[in-house]
Design a protein around this motif. Structure first.
Motif, PDB file in Angstrom:
ATOM      1  N   SER A  26       0.828  -1.198   0.000  1.00 55.98           N
ATOM      2  CA  SER A  26       0.000   0.000   0.000  1.00 55.98           C
ATOM      3  C   SER A  26       0.868   1.254   0.000  1.00 55.98           C
ATOM      4  CB  SER A  26      -0.942   0.005   1.207  1.00 55.98           C
ATOM      5  OG  SER A  26      -0.196   0.017   2.401  1.00 55.98           O
ATOM      6  N   ARG A  53      -1.417  -2.764  -3.816  1.00 55.89           N
ATOM      7  CA  ARG A  53      -2.840  -3.128  -3.863  1.00 55.89           C
ATOM      8  C   ARG A  53      -3.762  -1.996  -3.393  1.00 55.89           C
ATOM      9  NH1 ARG A  53      -0.842  -6.466  -6.578  1.00 55.89           N
ATOM     10  NH2 ARG A  53      -0.601  -8.661  -6.163  1.00 55.89           N
ATOM     11  N   ARG A  54      -3.235  -1.143  -2.498  1.00 57.17           N
ATOM     12  CA  ARG A  54      -4.062  -0.071  -1.932  1.00 57.17           C
ATOM     13  C   ARG A  54      -3.311   1.254  -2.012  1.00 57.17           C
ATOM     14  NH1 ARG A  54      -4.017  -4.040   1.610  1.00 57.17           N
ATOM     15  NH2 ARG A  54      -2.759  -2.932   3.131  1.00 57.17           N
ATOM     16  N   GLN A  75      -2.767  -3.278 -10.415  1.00 58.23           N
ATOM     17  CA  GLN A  75      -3.192  -4.354  -9.513  1.00 58.23           C
ATOM     18  C   GLN A  75      -3.991  -3.848  -8.309  1.00 58.23           C
ATOM     19  OE1 GLN A  75      -2.596  -7.612 -10.424  1.00 58.23           O
ATOM     20  NE2 GLN A  75      -1.878  -6.580 -12.273  1.00 58.23           N
ATOM     21  N   THR A  77      -6.623  -2.962  -5.555  1.00 56.29           N
ATOM     22  CA  THR A  77      -7.902  -3.489  -5.089  1.00 56.29           C
ATOM     23  C   THR A  77      -8.689  -2.396  -4.362  1.00 56.29           C
ATOM     24  OG1 THR A  77      -6.936  -4.283  -3.011  1.00 56.29           O
ATOM     25  CG2 THR A  77      -7.060  -5.854  -4.845  1.00 56.29           C
ATOM     26  N   GLU A  78      -7.975  -1.387  -3.816  1.00 60.46           N
ATOM     27  CA  GLU A  78      -8.633  -0.277  -3.119  1.00 60.46           C
ATOM     28  C   GLU A  78      -7.984   1.031  -3.529  1.00 60.46           C
ATOM     29  OE1 GLU A  78      -8.734  -0.692   1.162  1.00 60.46           O
ATOM     30  OE2 GLU A  78      -8.911  -2.857   0.968  1.00 60.46           O
ATOM     31  N   HIS A  98      -8.945  -5.740 -10.717  1.00 51.05           N
ATOM     32  CA  HIS A  98      -8.998  -6.247  -9.342  1.00 51.05           C
ATOM     33  C   HIS A  98      -9.596  -5.239  -8.371  1.00 51.05           C
ATOM     34  CE1 HIS A  98      -6.454  -9.400 -10.917  1.00 51.05           C
ATOM     35  NE2 HIS A  98      -5.637  -8.471 -11.387  1.00 51.05           N
ATOM     36  N   LEU A  99      -9.938  -4.043  -8.853  1.00 52.95           N
ATOM     37  CA  LEU A  99     -10.439  -2.985  -7.978  1.00 52.95           C
ATOM     38  C   LEU A  99     -11.763  -3.397  -7.342  1.00 52.95           C
ATOM     39  CD1 LEU A  99      -9.791  -0.079  -7.019  1.00 52.95           C
ATOM     40  CD2 LEU A  99     -11.302   0.723  -8.836  1.00 52.95           C
ATOM     41  N   ARG A 100     -11.768  -3.454  -5.990  1.00 48.12           N
ATOM     42  CA  ARG A 100     -12.972  -3.850  -5.257  1.00 48.12           C
ATOM     43  C   ARG A 100     -13.652  -2.673  -4.568  1.00 48.12           C
ATOM     44  NH1 ARG A 100      -9.678  -7.934  -2.961  1.00 48.12           N
ATOM     45  NH2 ARG A 100     -10.111  -6.999  -0.949  1.00 48.12           N
ATOM     46  N   ALA A 121     -14.742  -6.235 -10.785  1.00 50.94           N
ATOM     47  CA  ALA A 121     -14.700  -6.715  -9.398  1.00 50.94           C
ATOM     48  C   ALA A 121     -15.218  -5.697  -8.394  1.00 50.94           C
ATOM     49  CB  ALA A 121     -13.266  -7.114  -9.039  1.00 50.94           C
ATOM     50  N   SER A 145     -20.836  -7.495  -9.305  1.00 50.97           N
ATOM     51  CA  SER A 145     -20.110  -7.556  -8.034  1.00 50.97           C
ATOM     52  C   SER A 145     -20.494  -6.468  -7.044  1.00 50.97           C
ATOM     53  CB  SER A 145     -18.601  -7.468  -8.293  1.00 50.97           C
ATOM     54  OG  SER A 145     -18.172  -8.544  -9.078  1.00 50.97           O
TER      55      SER A 145
END
Length: 183
Positions: A26, A53-54, A75, A77-78, A98-100, A121, A145
């Motif tokens: 992160s 990832r963040r 990549q 996710t946040e 991959h972003l949630r 995602a 999603s």
């Protein structure tokens, strides 16, 4: 003035260096008075960008996010972009497979950022405290999603209030309707 700017630059450099040295997943550049994402960070972080990832860029002074930012940190996710001056997102945001979760609260969006509707995602979208009046309800309903959409403190139209379960499979958070003043 220059001393404060220098301190802000040094703080950003320290955070970036820490992330690189620790091979962190992160990067927190919140509250750094950034007006743009510093180009030098791309070079400084090139050895670890795939592992990030963040990212938090909350409470800065960003007016835009570039396509290079999105493609470099592919990549994620946040992504926290709360408290900036953003009014649109680059089309490349759709490549964040991959972003949630994305936080876009307290920005300047007048319309729902439509590229988000095709991020596969994406589970959580926070758009609280923007200026959004129109929402592409048909596109939102097809987001498989999506679990939560926060539109509190936006001047959304009445058609959005009709989006209730089971029509949409996600939690829709809205501010209570203002009572109609009596004449």
């Amino acid at each position: 003035m220059h001393k404060r700017m220098g301190e802000a630059v040094a703080r950003v450099a320290r955070k970036v260096n820490d992330a690189v040295e620790n091979k962190a997943d992160s990067l927190d550049l919140a509250n750094c008075k950034l007006m743009t994402f510093p180009v030098g960070i791309y070079k400084a972080m090139r050895s670890v960008t795939e592992g990030i990832r963040r990212i938090s860029l909350a409470n800065n002074e960003l007016k835009s996010i570039t396509s290079r930012f999105v493609t470099t940190f592919s990549q994620l996710t946040e992504l926290n972009l709360a408290g900036n001056y953003l009014h649109r997102l680059p089309e490349e945001i759709t490549s964040l497979l991959h972003l949630r979760a994305i936080n876009l609260s307290r920005n300047r969006f007048r319309r729902f950022p439509e590229p988000l509707a095709t991020v596969p995602a994406l589970e959580t979208i926070d758009l609280e405290e923007n200026e959004i009046a129109e929402v592409p309800t048909d596109k939102l309903a097809s987001m498989a999603s999506l679990r939560s959409l926060n539109l509190r403190a936006n001047p959304v139209g009445p058609e959005v209030r009709l989006l209730v379960r089971p029509l949409v499979p996600f939690d829709l958070l809205l501010s209570p309707e203002e009572p109609v003043p009596k004449a």
